[in-house]
Design a protein around this motif. Structure first.
Motif, PDB file in Angstrom:
ATOM      1  N   LYS A   1      54.670  50.895  38.278  1.00  0.00           N
ATOM      2  CA  LYS A   1      53.639  51.246  37.310  1.00  0.00           C
ATOM      3  C   LYS A   1      52.285  50.948  37.963  1.00  0.00           C
ATOM      4  O   LYS A   1      52.196  50.191  38.940  1.00  0.00           O
ATOM      5  CB  LYS A   1      53.775  50.447  36.013  1.00  0.00           C
ATOM      6  CG  LYS A   1      53.482  48.957  36.140  1.00  0.00           C
ATOM      7  CD  LYS A   1      53.489  48.274  34.780  1.00  0.00           C
ATOM      8  CE  LYS A   1      53.118  46.773  34.908  1.00  0.00           C
ATOM      9  NZ  LYS A   1      53.063  46.105  33.590  1.00  0.00           N
ATOM     10  N   THR A   2      51.214  51.549  37.448  1.00  0.00           N
ATOM     11  CA  THR A   2      49.891  51.342  38.021  1.00  0.00           C
ATOM     12  C   THR A   2      48.899  50.912  36.956  1.00  0.00           C
ATOM     13  O   THR A   2      49.065  51.217  35.774  1.00  0.00           O
ATOM     14  CB  THR A   2      49.366  52.621  38.699  1.00  0.00           C
ATOM     15  OG1 THR A   2      49.308  53.681  37.730  1.00  0.00           O
ATOM     16  CG2 THR A   2      50.259  53.031  39.855  1.00  0.00           C
ATOM     17  N   GLU A   3      47.864  50.207  37.415  1.00  0.00           N
ATOM     18  CA  GLU A   3      46.759  49.807  36.549  1.00  0.00           C
ATOM     19  C   GLU A   3      45.452  50.091  37.268  1.00  0.00           C
ATOM     20  O   GLU A   3      45.369  49.966  38.495  1.00  0.00           O
ATOM     21  CB  GLU A   3      46.837  48.314  36.207  1.00  0.00           C
ATOM     22  CG  GLU A   3      47.967  47.936  35.277  1.00  0.00           C
ATOM     23  CD  GLU A   3      47.940  46.456  34.916  1.00  0.00           C
ATOM     24  OE1 GLU A   3      47.025  45.742  35.399  1.00  0.00           O
ATOM     25  OE2 GLU A   3      48.829  46.016  34.165  1.00  0.00           O
TER      26      GLU A   3
ATOM     27  N   TRP B   1      58.252  42.628  36.731  1.00  0.00           N
ATOM     28  CA  TRP B   1      57.209  43.131  37.617  1.00  0.00           C
ATOM     29  C   TRP B   1      56.787  42.087  38.650  1.00  0.00           C
ATOM     30  O   TRP B   1      56.721  40.888  38.346  1.00  0.00           O
ATOM     31  CB  TRP B   1      55.985  43.560  36.823  1.00  0.00           C
ATOM     32  CG  TRP B   1      56.263  44.622  35.805  1.00  0.00           C
ATOM     33  CD1 TRP B   1      56.257  44.498  34.451  1.00  0.00           C
ATOM     34  CD2 TRP B   1      56.623  45.988  36.078  1.00  0.00           C
ATOM     35  NE1 TRP B   1      56.573  45.690  33.852  1.00  0.00           N
ATOM     36  CE2 TRP B   1      56.799  46.626  34.817  1.00  0.00           C
ATOM     37  CE3 TRP B   1      56.798  46.724  37.241  1.00  0.00           C
ATOM     38  CZ2 TRP B   1      57.154  47.968  34.720  1.00  0.00           C
ATOM     39  CZ3 TRP B   1      57.147  48.063  37.137  1.00  0.00           C
ATOM     40  CH2 TRP B   1      57.319  48.681  35.891  1.00  0.00           C
TER      41      TRP B   1
ATOM     42  N   LYS C   1      46.005  49.454  41.250  1.00  0.00           N
ATOM     43  CA  LYS C   1      46.924  48.373  41.598  1.00  0.00           C
ATOM     44  C   LYS C   1      48.321  48.802  41.179  1.00  0.00           C
ATOM     45  O   LYS C   1      48.533  49.218  40.039  1.00  0.00           O
ATOM     46  CB  LYS C   1      46.531  47.074  40.897  1.00  0.00           C
ATOM     47  CG  LYS C   1      47.308  45.857  41.384  1.00  0.00           C
ATOM     48  CD  LYS C   1      46.751  44.569  40.789  1.00  0.00           C
ATOM     49  CE  LYS C   1      47.422  43.345  41.404  1.00  0.00           C
ATOM     50  NZ  LYS C   1      46.846  42.074  40.875  1.00  0.00           N
ATOM     51  N   THR C   2      49.280  48.719  42.103  1.00  0.00           N
ATOM     52  CA  THR C   2      50.639  49.177  41.839  1.00  0.00           C
ATOM     53  C   THR C   2      51.584  47.988  41.727  1.00  0.00           C
ATOM     54  O   THR C   2      51.621  47.123  42.603  1.00  0.00           O
ATOM     55  CB  THR C   2      51.127  50.116  42.961  1.00  0.00           C
ATOM     56  OG1 THR C   2      50.247  51.246  43.039  1.00  0.00           O
ATOM     57  CG2 THR C   2      52.542  50.598  42.687  1.00  0.00           C
TER      58      THR C   2
ATOM     59  N   ASP D   1      37.244  53.673  39.955  1.00  0.00           N
ATOM     60  CA  ASP D   1      38.136  52.515  39.879  1.00  0.00           C
ATOM     61  C   ASP D   1      39.198  52.603  40.969  1.00  0.00           C
ATOM     62  O   ASP D   1      39.563  53.698  41.423  1.00  0.00           O
ATOM     63  CB  ASP D   1      38.834  52.457  38.520  1.00  0.00           C
ATOM     64  CG  ASP D   1      37.911  52.031  37.396  1.00  0.00           C
ATOM     65  OD1 ASP D   1      36.828  51.481  37.689  1.00  0.00           O
ATOM     66  OD2 ASP D   1      38.265  52.245  36.227  1.00  0.00           O
TER      67      ASP D   1
END
Length: 250
Positions: A86-88, A58, A75-76, A72
């Motif tokens: 993926k995201t957070e 990553w 973040k990718t 929220d």
């Protein structure tokens, strides 16, 4: 003879079967992936052989949706090998200095209503007051209620502009960006430094909080303690800011 022929035929069929199963895999150039790893798949249909399988690598990630008080952010992260993402979720931690200062610009305060309700307490004495200001681009109106008396006044032109500037500066004096810290639990900014008010004899604030709603400052609360000639007075005040851009002075 017949038995020998049958054995030969069976052997030939077995060889053909083995040849079809034991093909030499050719792997496609494109990456296949899931949430944890990536690989090159065999180009032959139904073949489950893979090559170069490895965990994702990553990158540092980029903010693709900014966090706000209401939701929220996102973040990718992207795999540097196969480009799988993926995201957070990213929690809101407060406005930037630029965004904060933009809320205090003169352009924001062209039209607005300002109400300050204050209570002063000294030994055996309590006094309450309320000041209401309404501003448009070229008019100002004020109503002061204190000690059982009410006074109203209005101004236009330069006088109105000066009154607005003075009030705007007093708000800026309280709401200094680097003196507050965002509190996620209450969605307010809490005093986290020394702030002094010139209007109260350069008195340092004991507590202060600022609430921001719909991209505007909506409420400022503060308290301080003033000692004069041996008498200590506690001041508690709530400033409400509203009707941005819609205030009407009759």
């Amino acid at each position: 003879m017949k038995k020998t022929l049958a054995l030969v035929l069976m052997a030939c069929m077995l060889c053909l079967t083995l040849a079809s199963c034991a093909h030499e895999c050719v792997f496609v150039d494109e990456w296949s992936s899931d949430d944890t790893s990536h690989w090159h798949a065999c180009e032959k249909e139904k073949c489950e052989e893979v090559a170069d399988k490895a965990d994702h690598t990553w990158d540092e990630g980029v903010i693709t949706t900014e966090a706000t008080q209401e939701a929220d952010g996102v973040k990718t992260f992207t795999c540097t090998v196969c480009k799988h993402t993926k995201t957070e979720a990213v929690a809101f931690t407060g406005l930037t200095k630029e965004a904060w200062n933009a809320l205090l610009s003169a352009d924001v305060f062209k039209n607005f209503t300002y109400v300050e309700a204050a209570k002063s307490s000294a030994p055996g004495v309590t006094a309450e007051s309320k000041m209401t200001y309404k501003f448009t681009e070229d008019k100002a109106w004020v109503k002061i209620e204190a000690a059982g008396q009410t006074r109203e006044d209005s101004a236009t032109g330069t006088d109105a502009s000066q009154a607005k500037t003075q009030l705007n500066n007093s708000i800026k004096e309280i709401a200094k960006f680097d003196k507050y810290k965002y509190d996620a639990a209450t969605k307010t900014y809490l005093l986290d430094g020394d702030v002094k008010l010139a209007a109260l004899g350069n008195t340092k604030l004991d507590t202060a909080s600022i609430k921001i709603e719909n991209g505007k400052m909506s409420e400022i609360k503060y308290s301080c303690t003033i000692t004069t000639s041996g008498v200590t007075t506690t001041v508690e005040a709530t400033i409400s800011l509203y009707d941005y851009g819609t205030t009407v002075i009759s």
